[in-house]
Scaffold this motif. Structure first.
Motif, short mmCIF file in Angstrom:
data_model
loop_
_atom_site.label_atom_id
_atom_site.label_comp_id
_atom_site.label_asym_id
_atom_site.label_seq_id
_atom_site.Cartn_x
_atom_site.Cartn_y
_atom_site.Cartn_z
N ASP A 113 0.85 -1.35 0.03
CA ASP A 113 0.22 -0.43 0.01
C ASP A 113 1.18 1.54 0.07
OD1 ASP A 113 -2.51 -1.28 -0.25
OD2 ASP A 113 -2.29 -1.55 2.14
N ALA A 114 2.07 1.34 0.19
CA ALA A 114 3.05 1.88 -0.37
C ALA A 114 2.84 3.66 -0.89
CB ALA A 114 4.50 1.86 -0.15
N GLY A 115 2.30 3.04 -2.27
CA GLY A 115 1.94 4.52 -2.77
C GLY A 115 0.47 4.90 -2.81
N LYS A 116 -0.71 3.80 -2.46
CA LYS A 116 -1.38 4.92 -2.26
C LYS A 116 -1.05 5.87 -0.54
CE LYS A 116 -4.55 1.94 0.20
NZ LYS A 116 -5.62 0.93 0.62
N PHE A 117 0.00 5.18 0.08
CA PHE A 117 -0.11 5.93 1.37
C PHE A 117 0.29 7.13 0.90
CE2 PHE A 117 3.36 6.90 4.31
CZ PHE A 117 2.54 6.65 5.31
N LEU A 118 1.60 7.35 0.27
CA LEU A 118 2.02 8.70 -0.61
C LEU A 118 2.22 9.35 -1.13
CD1 LEU A 118 5.74 7.07 -1.56
CD2 LEU A 118 4.89 8.66 1.11
N ASP A 119 0.62 8.62 -1.67
CA ASP A 119 -0.69 9.54 -2.52
C ASP A 119 -1.11 10.47 -1.73
OD1 ASP A 119 0.27 9.24 -5.28
OD2 ASP A 119 -1.21 7.63 -5.91
N MET A 120 -1.29 9.66 -0.49
CA MET A 120 -1.85 10.64 0.80
C MET A 120 -1.15 11.80 1.09
SD MET A 120 -5.08 9.98 0.55
CE MET A 120 -5.69 10.86 2.23
N LEU A 121 0.39 11.73 1.73
CA LEU A 121 0.90 12.66 2.08
C LEU A 121 1.37 13.59 1.72
CD1 LEU A 121 1.89 10.81 5.06
CD2 LEU A 121 4.00 10.40 3.73
N TYR A 122 1.66 13.13 -0.14
CA TYR A 122 2.27 14.23 -1.20
C TYR A 122 0.64 14.42 -1.64
CZ TYR A 122 6.61 13.04 -0.11
OH TYR A 122 8.04 12.35 0.10
N THR A 123 0.40 16.42 -1.88
CA THR A 123 -0.13 16.52 -2.74
C THR A 123 0.50 16.18 -4.00
OG1 THR A 123 1.69 18.51 -3.61
CG2 THR A 123 -0.26 18.63 -1.71
N THR A 157 -2.50 5.62 13.63
CA THR A 157 -3.74 6.30 13.80
C THR A 157 -5.01 5.69 12.80
OG1 THR A 157 -3.13 8.17 14.06
CG2 THR A 157 -2.45 7.68 15.75
N GLU A 158 -4.54 6.50 11.55
CA GLU A 158 -5.86 6.51 10.78
C GLU A 158 -5.68 5.25 9.96
OE1 GLU A 158 -7.90 7.91 11.03
OE2 GLU A 158 -7.15 9.35 12.81
N TRP A 159 -4.68 4.75 9.15
CA TRP A 159 -4.02 3.77 8.17
C TRP A 159 -3.90 2.31 8.51
CZ3 TRP A 159 -2.50 8.35 5.89
CH2 TRP A 159 -3.32 9.06 5.62
N TRP A 160 -3.91 2.13 10.03
CA TRP A 160 -3.32 0.77 10.51
C TRP A 160 -3.40 -0.04 9.84
CZ3 TRP A 160 -7.58 -2.19 12.02
CH2 TRP A 160 -8.43 -1.60 12.05
N ASP A 161 -4.38 -0.20 9.34
CA ASP A 161 -4.67 -1.40 7.84
C ASP A 161 -3.83 -1.86 6.60
OD1 ASP A 161 -6.80 0.62 7.88
OD2 ASP A 161 -8.09 -0.62 6.96
N TRP A 162 -2.76 -0.52 6.45
CA TRP A 162 -2.81 -0.12 5.39
C TRP A 162 -1.06 -1.23 5.13
CZ3 TRP A 162 -2.89 5.50 2.86
CH2 TRP A 162 -4.48 5.69 2.40
N GLN A 163 -0.87 -1.59 4.51
CA GLN A 163 0.30 -2.80 4.77
C GLN A 163 1.72 -1.55 4.10
OE1 GLN A 163 0.09 -7.01 3.36
NE2 GLN A 163 -1.95 -6.77 3.28
N VAL A 164 2.30 -0.77 5.30
CA VAL A 164 3.24 0.12 4.73
C VAL A 164 3.83 -0.19 5.64
CG1 VAL A 164 3.74 2.42 4.21
CG2 VAL A 164 1.19 1.88 3.14
N TYR A 165 5.75 -0.21 4.87
CA TYR A 165 7.07 -0.30 6.45
C TYR A 165 7.95 1.46 6.60
CZ TYR A 165 10.90 -1.56 9.32
OH TYR A 165 10.68 -0.87 10.87
N CYS A 166 7.76 1.69 6.82
CA CYS A 166 9.06 3.38 6.57
C CYS A 166 9.78 2.53 7.67
CB CYS A 166 8.37 4.46 7.21
SG CYS A 166 6.68 4.90 6.46
N ALA A 167 11.37 3.30 7.50
CA ALA A 167 12.56 3.42 7.57
C ALA A 167 13.43 4.67 7.20
CB ALA A 167 13.59 2.24 6.95
N ASN A 168 14.02 5.37 8.63
CA ASN A 168 14.33 6.79 8.08
C ASN A 168 15.84 6.33 7.99
OD1 ASN A 168 15.99 8.96 8.32
ND2 ASN A 168 15.18 9.21 10.85
N VAL A 169 16.51 6.33 7.31
CA VAL A 169 18.13 6.07 6.77
C VAL A 169 19.20 6.51 6.51
CG1 VAL A 169 16.63 3.51 5.64
CG2 VAL A 169 17.12 5.45 4.41
N THR A 170 18.47 8.40 6.91
CA THR A 170 18.93 9.46 7.02
C THR A 170 20.27 8.96 6.68
OG1 THR A 170 17.21 10.48 7.64
CG2 THR A 170 19.69 12.00 7.58
N GLU A 171 20.57 8.29 8.09
CA GLU A 171 22.30 8.08 8.49
C GLU A 171 23.36 6.52 8.22
OE1 GLU A 171 22.91 8.60 12.95
OE2 GLU A 171 21.91 10.36 12.77
#
Lengths: 415, 1005
Positions: free
Chosen positions: B683-693, B752-766
């Motif tokens: 669901d990553a694409g769907k998620f990013l569509d909600m996150l970004y304009t 809190t809102e889309w807990w049923d979406w299959q998305v995983y986020c990882a901060n790999v900045t460092e």
């Protein structure tokens, strides 16, 4: 009302102070008032005072479930300033600040307003730009501020360290006529003046229901019985959501605990108020000698008015970096107060969906400094039935319209 | 005169002499002394001055409840004001000085206040100093400030020489207080197998029982204490810590412990204080009780002490307060002091008992020793100023008519005992009034409760209102057993410690002595010794309507001193309730707040001081920058190069050089701090569509897209390039300051809102170093390193590719924040430095120039690119910035979409982004506002725009700026007046925000 003065003290001293009268009358509720104000904190009492003084409305009751001035009026860090960025904020806070200047004389009660100067430290380049922006805005708003360099900061506050390893002091937004006042005295002074005008301050009287008829307020039900009124003002920081619920509407606020602490008293070491927003701490020294320190708000909603520890830790840690001498002082006492936080961190002074019912809330972490201006504007709204220029931007409709008054813009944190 | 007795002192070792200095005078004490006992042994009864009237003050207590004996302790980087002499353990070389006087302790000019006290009643400052107005700030207040305060301020330029640390622990049962109750509770809980932590604020175990005497299990109490401590020490599930105070009890069994490690031995290496941060399932408060003073005239004169304290000084330290001690009491316990003094050969001329019928067995014992006992009597007045010289005796039931004057040099007073309920109360435990004992005790039916609604604090022993030793131990056994049970353990059935019951007569509540004391006596009867609050002050507060206990406290400052009312609060509120004619419980108490006694700010800060106050985040190239003339800029927790300053160059010159190098040939930027968040899942694409304009789900693999992120109010919160890595994986770049915030923002929505979406986020900045290679020669440098085709055709603008470049495993993003031909190369962090050095060396032929954040800003501003935090401030929507093109029209929703439809957001008068050029070419000030004519209803000048970014452009050799202006895009060429802080204005022309290469040809080559 017997006036207070050095002469009066001398006269009373000779008869062992047996002649002092009550600062405010003990009142029992009448059946009906023109205006009932719920909440005898600073804002509620100031509202009553200006209703009487500016608008001649004196058939007023102020209802308080606990003791007057016992909410956030009695538990804040007493800072007064008006160097706000946005026009509506600067207008009402500067109105308040200017009323503080003469409050002791107006009320014949020494509230110890001390314009010792307020400095908001800039500790990142971003903060420097933000405060320069505020200085530009203040210059057009009639608020006297200046952006000062580190040397001037050190001159005004010799105990500060400018070159801390993490966040060097790059300058400060300085308001010379900002300062502090004795918080309890503000409530007591207003209460005395209100009582003298014939208003009834009724303590230990909790409102349990708001009564209305055909969309218009009729009165309140209290632990002392029913009290009718033509107009009702809800001025109950920390409990606004509860009272709004009784009046049948909802508020866009969250209630959280704000943390504060004091050190043991020491001899004078600091004659200004310092706010360091990058590291979330502010500090001044009270006349008693205590370092009065404010921190952040807890990250969860509650009504307990208790101190928690993690913000105290962060705040003290940051302030020791800024004021190394603090490390050798001791924390005497910590506490929490419940603040109503709105979406844009600005207050609500507004008509409500219930006719004849007005609300004043949402001052967040910055309510004390606003007390006289807030009371002035709220009284004007109640008397005229609609907000005047000081209050008009702070209506509830702004959340629906997206017309926010966001002060976190420059500072990045609440005020 | 106070002195060291020939014998005695159970805590001291007279063979070990110690030297110390007080007010410059050399004195001697012995090991085991407190500073207070050592001063008393040297005849130094007077130790300080009170807060308001500067009255002479000696100690009134022997422990942490002491309000008077506060000193400036230590010197230089180890100086500390307001240190209690009664809890300061003496060490060789200690230096102390008394406080709050000028010029000296003996002669204090401020003491004139005591003669003016009639004119300085409670709250006098609210009633005077009102006129003329400026005098408050400039005359009255400075005077009040100087005479207030207590200890000296530590030196501003001296950094604390000590270190501090935090310690974290969990336990089943935490016992606060190591008196007999605490020991018994701990032992009972420990026998169940529960993990037990026992904290005691003093250096010694057993509390005051060894002083009071008695037998437990047929042996002297002191022996029982020793045996019990030994038994506890032998148990593997028990931890004991002395010199460690329970400072505060917070929600859910969170407790602060305050351990003083080296205060008694400052030369010991290691931290001075350790703050214990404890999570306990159950907390037993075995915090004992504190004796109350009696309110009679002159009860503040040095030499008037609590009866228990006088006993403590004799038994624990072998020190007497005086040779002739009058005992005055309303209960049996003070008879112990008389008997104790008598046993040490000291004279007790009389015991004044306020009770008509006197006491029980202890009275009989005292009388048998030949001590005179007066019943139904009171002290009318203590004579003496700097020390007690006599007491005047009267009837307790009368108004103070003097019956007899008895010369003496000390007075032992006892007004009964109050359980220490502070730690019970911190987190909401309620109290009930015990009529018989005249004290507040914990109301067990209203205990502090945890998340599950179950109580988590159990009071024990005298802290629970059981003052008699037998009852104390029985209650402590119950408490230990209950705590173990509540913590999930099975208590063992044991036998109760055996204590012979003692017959004591009931105490008599005495809140004023004598009962009908006239106003002159009442105005000399102290309640709060430190803050100088007297019975008459509380009565005045009540008279003036300050009826709530909180009002009375704040009006008179009762209980607001450094002892927080440990001695004064109960007497004060009893006085208030009498004045109001109400029952004590209906008046109630003020709130008990942490800490129990003051704790050092240093301990609160812990280890995180100086360089480790907050971690400085470093990129893999940090060391290289350091070695190459970097001028740092703090950005969040990062340090980023502002510029690299070469020899004979100013910072400004270095910035100009760096900009020109990037524009003309080749620049290198450490972009490692840019946030990098991997978003993966079905669901990553769907998620990013909600996150970004923008639409991100349709982005082809291998391509990049510039995206905008708004909050739910529609305001622009972050921007960055999103690259699609694979079918289900996207890499989102954020701003440097935004990485953690945006990651948290993503998680908040997902959790809190889309807990049923299959998305995983990882901060790999460092995990990656990222280097931008920027400028017309960028491609040549990459081609020189070799290994990847970076041609325009294979790797066009806004695409990315993975491969091996010059031997490095890299991802190359062809994106540009400068308007130049630009590649951002990501490499595993460990290889970042090697790649950077390689690029720098190989790029030498094109003058490869490292550049910093200021050049980065100028490069982007010349191109009209917005910067989050400059053009945005939390009130700006993308539409204000001409970024409508980045808002997908096809999507049904995204975060902020609904908000952006609100009336104020679509208002055509919202200020819009434009470029700004001063007419004279100068640089506009940051934050300048464009003025408009007229003022608003509040008298504020109208404005019509503001500067958001402003720089000197080395490329154009003039000031350039961006700003938001009313109807800006429609007003090109118009000249506005912008503010300067000196009050003048600068004429400034509205221009296109893209100052350079408006067609974008350079970045597309």
């Amino acid at each position: 009302m017997k006036r207070y003065s050095a002469f009066a003290i001398a006269r009373e001293a000779l008869r062992h102070h047996t002649g002092w009268e009550r600062a405010w009358r003990k009142a029992t509720p009448k059946k009906k008032y023109d205006v009932v104000i719920v909440g005898a904190g600073g804002h509620g009492l100031a509202t009553a005072y200006y209703l009487g003084k500016n608008h001649g409305i004196k058939n007023v009751a102020i209802l308080e479930k606990g003791w007057l001035g016992g909410g956030n009026t009695g538990r804040n860090t007493t800072i007064i300033r008006s160097n706000y960025l946005q026009d509506p904020s600067a207008a009402i806070y500067e109105k308040a600040r200017s009323l503080y200047e003469t409050m002791s004389q107006d009320l014949n009660y020494n509230v110890m307003f001390s314009p010792r100067g307020v400095m908001m430290l800039a500790q990142t380049h971003h903060e420097v730009r933000g405060y320069e922006r505020t200085a530009h805005a203040n210059s057009l708003q009639g608020v006297e501020t200046q952006f000062i360099g580190p040397e001037k900061v050190k001159e005004l506050c010799p105990i500060i360290r400018l070159d801390g390893p993490r966040y060097p002091v790059l300058g400060a937004l300085y308001q010379p006529r900002g300062g502090t006042a004795r918080h309890d005295a503000v409530a007591w002074g207003y209460a005395r003046a209100c009582s003298d005008m014939g208003m009834d301050i009724i303590q230990q009287c909790e409102v349990t229901a708001v009564r209305s008829d055909a969309g218009k307020v009729r009165g309140v039900t209290t632990t002392m019985g029913d009290i009718d009124c033509d107009k009702l003002a809800i001025v109950v920081a920390g409990n606004s959501g509860v009272l709004a619920d009784m009046a049948g509407f909802r508020l866009p606020i969250e209630s959280v605990a704000l943390q504060a602490l004091v050190s043991e008293p020491i001899k004078p070491a600091m004659d200004v108020v310092i706010m360091a927003n990058t590291v979330h701490g502010y500090m001044s020294q009270s006349d008693k000698g205590e370092m009065v320190i404010g921190g952040g708000t807890d990250g969860y909603n509650n009504y307990t008015q208790r101190g928690s520890f993690h913000h105290v830790e962060e705040t003290v840690r940051a302030l020791i970096e800024t004021f190394p001498m603090l490390s050798r002082l001791k924390m005497l006492r910590q506490w929490g107060g419940i603040v109503d936080i709105t979406g844009d961190r600005s207050p609500i002074i507004s008509k409500t969906p219930l006719g004849g019912c007005f609300i004043n809330c949402g001052w967040g972490t910055g309510g004390f400094k606003a007390i006289p201006g807030s009371g002035w504007a709220t009284a004007e709204m109640i008397a005229q039935g609609a907000p005047g220029p000081l209050a008009s931007a702070f209506g509830l409709e702004r959340f629906r319209e997206g017309r926010f008054i966001d002060e976190s813009v420059a500072a990045g944190v609440a005020h | 005169m106070s002195t060291r007795l020939a014998t005695g002192g159970r805590l001291t070792d007279r063979t070990k002499q110690m030297k110390f200095r007080f007010n410059g005078q050399q004195m001697r004490g012995v090991e085991g002394d407190t500073l207070a006992s050592a001063l008393l042994a040297n005849g130094q009864l007077m130790m300080g001055r009170s807060f308001k009237y500067h009255r002479p003050r000696g100690p009134v207590a022997s422990g942490s409840e002491e309000p008077n004996a506060l000193v400036n302790l230590g010197q230089g980087a180890r100086f500390e004001p307001n240190q209690r002499a009664t809890t300061t353990e003496l060490f060789d070389g200690l230096v102390a000085a008394s406080q709050n006087h000028w010029p000296s302790l003996q002669f204090d000019v401020g003491a004139i206040n005591t003669h003016l006290s009639r004119f300085l009643p409670a709250g006098f400052y609210y009633k005077m100093f009102i006129h003329p107005r400026p005098l408050w700030k400039h005359v009255y207040e400075p005077f009040i400030r100087r005479s207030a305060g207590l200890g000296a301020a530590p030196d501003a330029e001296t950094v604390d020489a000590d270190t501090y640390e935090h310690f974290y622990t969990f336990t089943d049962v935490l016992v606060l207080g190591g008196g007999v109750a605490g020991l018994q509770a701990a032992l009972t809980a420990a026998r169940s197998g529960a993990q037990v932590l026992l904290l005691e604020q003093n250096a010694h175990w057993g509390g005051r029982t060894p002083v009071d005497g008695g037998e437990i299990d047929g042996k002297p109490a002191e022996q029982w204490i020793k045996d019990t401590v030994q038994a506890l020490e032998a148990m593997g599930n028990v931890t004991l810590r002395s010199r460690t105070m329970g400072a505060g009890v917070y929600d859910h069994g969170y407790v602060l412990g305050y351990e003083r490690l080296t205060d008694h031995a400052p030369e010991t290496p290691g931290p001075r204080h350790r703050l214990w941060r404890i999570r306990a399932q159950q907390i037993v408060t075995a915090t004992g009780a504190i004796e109350r003073p009696l309110s009679f005239a002159g009860n503040d004169v040095p030499g008037v002490l609590l009866a228990s304290a006088i006993r403590d000084y004799v038994v624990n330290y072998g020190v007497s307060i005086g040779d002739r001690t009058v005992v005055v009491t309303n209960n049996d316990d003070a008879y112990r002091t008389a008997i104790c003094l008598h046993g040490h050969g000291l004279n007790v001329p009389v015991i004044i008992d306020a009770r008509m019928q006197g006491g029980g067995a202890l009275m009989a014992q005292a009388e048998a020793l030949g001590i005179r006992v007066l019943k139904g009597k009171a002290i009318a007045k203590v004579k003496g100023t700097r020390k007690v010289t006599a007491v005047e005796i009267c009837d307790q039931a009368g108004e103070g008519a003097v019956l007899e004057t008895i010369p003496c040099d000390a007075v032992a007073m006892s007004g009964g005992w109050s359980p220490v309920v502070h730690l019970w109360s911190h987190c909401g435990g309620k109290l009930s009034w015990d009529e018989g004992n005249a004290f507040f005790r914990p109301d067990l039916s209203r205990a502090p409760t945890s998340h599950d609604g179950a109580p988590f604090v159990i009071p024990a022993g005298s802290a629970n209102g059981y003052i008699q030793l037998k009852d104390t131990l029985a209650d402590a056994t119950t408490a230990g057993s209950s705590a173990a049970t509540a913590a999930g353990h099975q208590p063992k059935v044991g036998t109760l410690p055996q204590v012979a019951p003692r017959e004591e007569a009931a105490m008599l509540p005495v809140w004023l002595m004598p009962q009908g004391a006239n106003v002159k006596l009442r105005s000399k009867a102290w309640l709060d010794f430190q803050n100088d609050v007297k019975v008459s002050d509380i009565q005045l507060a009540a008279q003036e309507g300050y009826e709530s206990v909180e009002h009375a406290k704040r009006y008179t400052t009762l209980g607001m001193a450094t002892d927080q009312g440990k001695l004064s609060n109960i007497n004060g509120l009893a006085t208030l309730s009498a004045a109001l004619g109400e029952a004590i419980p209906s008046v109630g108490t003020t709130t008990f707040r942490p800490p129990y006694t003051p704790i050092s700010m240093g301990s609160i800060a812990g280890q995180a001081r100086g360089d480790i106050f907050q971690p400085v985040r470093e990129t893999p190239l940090h060391g290289w920058h350091e070695a190459h003339g970097v001028h740092w800029e703090p950005v969040g927790q990062w340090r980023r190069p502002y510029s690299f300053v070469q020899q004979d160059e100013t910072v400004e010159q270095s910035v100009n050089r760096e900009v020109k190098a990037a524009r003309d040939s080749l620049g290198l930027l450490d972009a490692s701090t840019l946030g990098k968040i991997v978003v993966k899942g079905p669901d990553a694409g769907k998620f990013l569509d909600m996150l970004y304009t923008n639409m991100m789900s349709t982005l082809p693999v291998g391509k990049c897209r510039y995206g905008l992120m708004c909050n739910e109010n529609g305001f622009l919160m972050d921007d960055g390039v999103v690259a699609r890595m694979s079918d289900d994986t996207w890499l989102c770049h954020t701003t440097t300051g935004g990485a953690e915030r945006i990651h948290a923002h993503m998680e908040e929505w997902l959790q809190t809102e889309w807990w049923d979406w299959q998305v995983y986020c990882a901060n790999v900045t460092e995990q990656y170093a990222q280097i931008a290679v920027v400028g017309p020669n960028a491609r040549k440098l990459l081609e020189k390193l070799g290994g990847m085709d970076v041609s325009r055709e294979t790797l066009p603008f806004m695409q990315w590719a993975a491969g091996t470049l010059g031997g490095f495993p890299v991802r190359i993003f062809r994106i540009s924040f400068s308007g130049e031909l630009s590649y951002e190369i990501a490499v595993p962090a460990s290889q970042g430095l090697a790649l950077w050095e390689r690029l720098h060396a190989e790029g030498a032929e094109w003058n490869a120039t490292p550049y910093g954040t200021e050049a980065l800003h100028i490069l982007r501003a010349e191109k009209g690119f917005i910067m989050i935090g400059d053009e945005t401030d939390g009130t700006v929507i993308p539409q204000d910035l001409g970024l409508g093109w980045a808002i997908s029209k096809k999507k049904a929703d995204y975060i902020g979409k609904r908000a952006q439809a609100r009336s104020h957001m679509t208002d055509p008068t919202r200020w819009q982004l434009v470029g700004l050029e001063t007419v004279d070419g100068s640089v506009l000030p940051d934050g300048a506002l464009a003025v408009a004519s007229g003022t608003n209803a509040n008298g504020q000048r109208h404005t019509q725009g503001r500067v958001t970014s402003t720089y000197h452009s080395p490329t154009l050799n003039r000031g350039i700026a961006m700003g938001l202006v009313l109807n800006g895009p429609d007003r090109m060429g118009e000249v506005l007046e912008f503010t300067k802080l000196d009050g003048t204005t600068i004429p400034t022309k509205i221009v296109n925000a893209v100052f350079l290469d408006p067609e974008g040809e350079k970045q597309n080559v």
